[in-house]
Design a protein around this motif. Structure first.
Motif, PDB file in Angstrom:
ATOM      1  N   GLN A  33      12.075  53.688  66.729  1.00 33.58           N
ATOM      2  CA  GLN A  33      11.794  54.994  66.150  1.00 33.58           C
ATOM      3  C   GLN A  33      10.339  55.399  66.342  1.00 33.58           C
ATOM      4  O   GLN A  33      10.028  56.577  66.531  1.00 33.58           O
ATOM      5  N   LYS A  34       9.435  54.440  66.304  1.00 27.15           N
ATOM      6  CA  LYS A  34       8.005  54.754  66.321  1.00 27.15           C
ATOM      7  C   LYS A  34       7.464  55.033  67.720  1.00 27.15           C
ATOM      8  O   LYS A  34       6.305  55.438  67.863  1.00 27.15           O
ATOM      9  N   GLY A  35       8.246  54.802  68.775  1.00 27.21           N
ATOM     10  CA  GLY A  35       7.854  55.225  70.120  1.00 27.21           C
ATOM     11  C   GLY A  35       6.656  54.532  70.721  1.00 27.21           C
ATOM     12  O   GLY A  35       6.000  55.093  71.613  1.00 27.21           O
ATOM     13  N   VAL A  36       6.360  53.301  70.282  1.00 29.03           N
ATOM     14  CA  VAL A  36       5.171  52.598  70.795  1.00 29.03           C
ATOM     15  C   VAL A  36       5.297  52.335  72.295  1.00 29.03           C
ATOM     16  O   VAL A  36       4.295  52.296  73.028  1.00 29.03           O
ATOM     17  N   SER A  37       6.517  52.167  72.779  1.00 31.41           N
ATOM     18  CA  SER A  37       6.695  51.918  74.217  1.00 31.41           C
ATOM     19  C   SER A  37       6.173  53.082  75.054  1.00 31.41           C
ATOM     20  O   SER A  37       5.620  52.881  76.156  1.00 31.41           O
ATOM     21  N   PHE A  38       6.308  54.305  74.549  1.00 30.84           N
ATOM     22  CA  PHE A  38       5.773  55.462  75.280  1.00 30.84           C
ATOM     23  C   PHE A  38       4.245  55.465  75.252  1.00 30.84           C
ATOM     24  O   PHE A  38       3.595  55.846  76.229  1.00 30.84           O
ATOM     25  N   THR A  76     -11.173  60.972  62.402  1.00 34.47           N
ATOM     26  CA  THR A  76     -10.636  60.615  63.715  1.00 34.47           C
ATOM     27  C   THR A  76      -9.634  61.654  64.192  1.00 34.47           C
ATOM     28  O   THR A  76      -8.682  61.982  63.465  1.00 34.47           O
ATOM     29  N   PRO A  77      -9.794  62.207  65.400  1.00 34.89           N
ATOM     30  CA  PRO A  77      -8.838  63.194  65.920  1.00 34.89           C
ATOM     31  C   PRO A  77      -7.497  62.537  66.225  1.00 34.89           C
ATOM     32  O   PRO A  77      -7.424  61.334  66.472  1.00 34.89           O
ATOM     33  N   VAL A  78      -6.432  63.330  66.210  1.00 34.75           N
ATOM     34  CA  VAL A  78      -5.088  62.790  66.360  1.00 34.75           C
ATOM     35  C   VAL A  78      -4.329  63.481  67.493  1.00 34.75           C
ATOM     36  O   VAL A  78      -4.580  64.645  67.814  1.00 34.75           O
ATOM     37  N   VAL A  79      -3.410  62.727  68.080  1.00 33.86           N
ATOM     38  CA  VAL A  79      -2.425  63.259  69.025  1.00 33.86           C
ATOM     39  C   VAL A  79      -1.058  62.984  68.415  1.00 33.86           C
ATOM     40  O   VAL A  79      -0.770  61.846  68.028  1.00 33.86           O
ATOM     41  N   LEU A  80      -0.221  64.022  68.307  1.00 33.24           N
ATOM     42  CA  LEU A  80       1.039  63.916  67.587  1.00 33.24           C
ATOM     43  C   LEU A  80       2.246  64.008  68.508  1.00 33.24           C
ATOM     44  O   LEU A  80       2.169  64.577  69.604  1.00 33.24           O
ATOM     45  N   SER A  81       3.346  63.466  68.027  1.00 39.31           N
ATOM     46  CA  SER A  81       4.643  63.702  68.648  1.00 39.31           C
ATOM     47  C   SER A  81       5.193  65.025  68.123  1.00 39.31           C
ATOM     48  O   SER A  81       5.078  65.328  66.935  1.00 39.31           O
ATOM     49  N   LYS A  82       5.788  65.799  69.009  1.00 35.39           N
ATOM     50  CA  LYS A  82       6.428  67.038  68.570  1.00 35.39           C
ATOM     51  C   LYS A  82       7.633  66.756  67.693  1.00 35.39           C
ATOM     52  O   LYS A  82       8.054  67.628  66.920  1.00 35.39           O
ATOM     53  N   VAL A  90       2.807  66.444  71.818  1.00 36.09           N
ATOM     54  CA  VAL A  90       3.596  66.323  73.044  1.00 36.09           C
ATOM     55  C   VAL A  90       4.967  65.764  72.702  1.00 36.09           C
ATOM     56  O   VAL A  90       5.165  65.158  71.639  1.00 36.09           O
ATOM     57  N   GLU A  91       5.920  65.952  73.605  1.00 31.56           N
ATOM     58  CA  GLU A  91       7.206  65.297  73.444  1.00 31.56           C
ATOM     59  C   GLU A  91       6.980  63.788  73.552  1.00 31.56           C
ATOM     60  O   GLU A  91       6.186  63.333  74.378  1.00 31.56           O
ATOM     61  N   PRO A  92       7.643  62.990  72.722  1.00 26.91           N
ATOM     62  CA  PRO A  92       7.355  61.548  72.729  1.00 26.91           C
ATOM     63  C   PRO A  92       7.597  60.879  74.070  1.00 26.91           C
ATOM     64  O   PRO A  92       6.906  59.923  74.425  1.00 26.91           O
ATOM     65  N   TRP A  93       8.581  61.376  74.841  1.00 30.11           N
ATOM     66  CA  TRP A  93       8.860  60.764  76.140  1.00 30.11           C
ATOM     67  C   TRP A  93       7.878  61.189  77.230  1.00 30.11           C
ATOM     68  O   TRP A  93       7.822  60.595  78.295  1.00 30.11           O
ATOM     69  N   ASP A  94       7.055  62.209  76.946  1.00 25.57           N
ATOM     70  CA  ASP A  94       6.101  62.717  77.938  1.00 25.57           C
ATOM     71  C   ASP A  94       4.814  61.903  77.878  1.00 25.57           C
ATOM     72  O   ASP A  94       3.778  62.354  77.413  1.00 25.57           O
ATOM     73  N   TYR A  95       4.888  60.665  78.390  1.00 24.02           N
ATOM     74  CA  TYR A  95       3.719  59.792  78.286  1.00 24.02           C
ATOM     75  C   TYR A  95       2.570  60.254  79.176  1.00 24.02           C
ATOM     76  O   TYR A  95       1.401  59.964  78.884  1.00 24.02           O
ATOM     77  N   VAL A  96       2.869  61.011  80.220  1.00 24.54           N
ATOM     78  CA  VAL A  96       1.786  61.558  81.052  1.00 24.54           C
ATOM     79  C   VAL A  96       1.025  62.625  80.272  1.00 24.54           C
ATOM     80  O   VAL A  96      -0.218  62.652  80.266  1.00 24.54           O
ATOM     81  N   GLY A  97       1.766  63.506  79.591  1.00 21.78           N
ATOM     82  CA  GLY A  97       1.111  64.505  78.753  1.00 21.78           C
ATOM     83  C   GLY A  97       0.342  63.866  77.612  1.00 21.78           C
ATOM     84  O   GLY A  97      -0.755  64.311  77.249  1.00 21.78           O
TER      85      GLY A  97
END
Length: 462
Positions: free
Chosen positions: A279-284, A368-374, A388-395
């Motif tokens: 669920q937490k998307g660490v792999s991405f 600390t600035p953050v980057v979020l999953s949509k 960004v979308e969680p699967w969009d690891y390039v973004g």
């Protein structure tokens, strides 16, 4: 504008100091705020929360009624236990077998709340609620998460009082499908079936975010007209330490987890904090790390938390050639967590499905600035934060790199995003959340219990 006074019966499963996650903090924050806004509040909790001793209504606390959860029935098998925790993780098993293990602050109460006898405990809580609470004077029932839903629906059958169910997390978030529990052979007694029966029949549903509301409609068949969004608020500590003051917390060069070497501030640090589950998307995030390191070879990635995915993620680090660049910190104390936030240059929430997510608020409060999953509820209250979308690891890598490039530059992107995020965060409070909850409770009362709840046994025998 405050709503007319209501007498609210609150059914909770966690309440400080007996907590295992964000559910307890949310239950306490909303219950206190409702009382402070002039409503009559009666709070029912499991016996495992008995160490909690309310100081009285003068401080905004509700008096607690403790319900028996000992059924004498056989427990649920260990292999299934993690699924029954509303924020499922293998930390449940560690604490159940040894209360000294698991995350800091878990303790014996957390182990009792989500131990191997959870399903029988939920059934016993339900029976005790009907026996001890049906005679009380209340206008509406407010029930927090699936463990209390059966009790709320049974109380409505017994009293005719309307029900507002509060959804903090779902089986869909944890497993990607509302049938995930049924796949383990639990069928009618699965968590998903309890959630589904509840949200389809409740007079009103309070969803922790609009994102969660959409999940309930799309995957559980809930009626969107009966859903009201009630966002969480940051803890008092984090609200006062950073956002409420409007000041950025300066990153401390001495901040690090106890026992870990302090890295020089010339080394950029990216932090992720949460359970190590799918669920937490660490792999991405790990795939994004490989991209980031192409332009920032000296960056390091810190991952704090425990979970069933730990071994797989460590193997993935090796497969991606990230050895020495990604460090798994395990569970860390609250003090170490604050230090980690302050030391980090960027905090990332890469979740595949996150009903809300308090950690980005905590990171922002520490500067600390953050980057979020949509795919998160917290993105709704932090519109300025890159998402960004969680699967969009390039973004994801692109957003992380942009913040690393600007970190420490006066007036740079990172500094601007922290300032705007803290302004957005300053508008959040449990009083504001309680005002939104009032709307849901009033709507439930207006319906007068007209939705007929299912008569199907909500929790199967183990």
């Amino acid at each position: 504008m405050k709503a007319s006074k209501m007498n609210v019966l609150v059914l909770g499963w966690e309440y400080p100091p007996a907590v295992a996650g964000g559910l307890g903090a949310a239950c306490q924050g909303l219950t206190r705020a409702l009382a402070a806004r002039g409503h009559g509040v009666q709070l029912a909790l499991p016996d495992a929360c008995r160490p909690y001793h309310p100081p009285g209504h003068g401080s905004g606390e509700a008096e607690a009624i403790f319900l028996g959860t000992s059924s004498g029935e056989a427990g649920v098998e260990d292999a299934r236990g993690a699924l029954f925790h509303p924020y499922a993780s293998d930390e449940v098993h560690a604490a159940t077998q040894d209360p000294g293990r698991g995350p800091a602050g878990w303790g014996a109460a957390g182990a009792r709340l989500y131990g191997r006898d959870l399903i029988p405990s939920v059934r016993a809580y339900t029976r005790s609620a009907v026996e001890r609470l049906a005679h009380l004077d209340f206008d509406v029932i407010h029930a927090h998460d699936w463990m209390t839903f059966p009790a709320a629906l049974q109380l409505r059958l017994a009293t005719g009082r309307p029900v507002c169910l509060h959804v903090h997390s779902t089986a869909y978030d944890r497993g990607g499908s509302p049938e995930v529990a049924g796949q383990l052979g639990l069928e009618r007694g699965s968590i998903a079936s309890v959630e589904r029966a509840g949200v389809r029949t409740a007079d009103a549903v309070a969803a922790v975010s609009a994102y969660t509301g959409r999940v309930l409609v799309d995957h559980y068949g809930a009626d969107s007209d009966r859903i009201r969004v009630v966002h969480n608020a940051p803890s008092r500590h984090h609200a006062l330490s950073g956002a409420a003051s409007g000041q950025n917390a300066a990153p401390s060069p001495a901040a690090s987890a106890p026992g870990r070497p302090v890295s020089p501030r010339t080394q950029k640090t990216v932090l992720c904090l949460g359970r190590l589950t799918r669920q937490k998307g660490v792999s991405f995030l790990l795939r994004a790390a490989k991209v980031v390191l192409m332009s920032h070879p000296d960056a390091r990635f810190l991952v704090a938390g425990e979970g069933e995915e730990r071994t797989r993620l460590i193997e993935m680090v090796a497969e991606l050639g990230l050895a020495g660049k990604v460090h798994f910190l395990g569970s860390i104390s609250d003090e170490a967590k604050v230090k980690a936030y302050r030391e980090a240059d960027v905090f990332v929430l890469p979740s595949v499905s996150e009903p809300f997510g308090l950690t980005p608020l905590e990171a922002l409060a520490e500067g600390t600035p953050v980057v979020l999953s949509k795919a998160s509820g917290v993105a709704e209250v932090l519109p300025s934060a890159p998402a960004v979308e969680p699967w969009d690891y390039v973004g994801m890598a692109s957003e992380i790199s942009a913040l690393l490039d600007s970190r420490g530059k006066p007036g740079g992107l990172a500094e601007r995003l922290v300032a705007s995020g803290q302004r957005e965060m300053a508008s959040l409070s449990w009083d504001r959340s309680a005002a939104a909850l009032e709307s849901a409770l009033a709507f439930a009362i207006s319906r007068g219990g007209r939705v007929v709840p299912t008569l199907q046994e909500p929790v199967a025998k183990s």
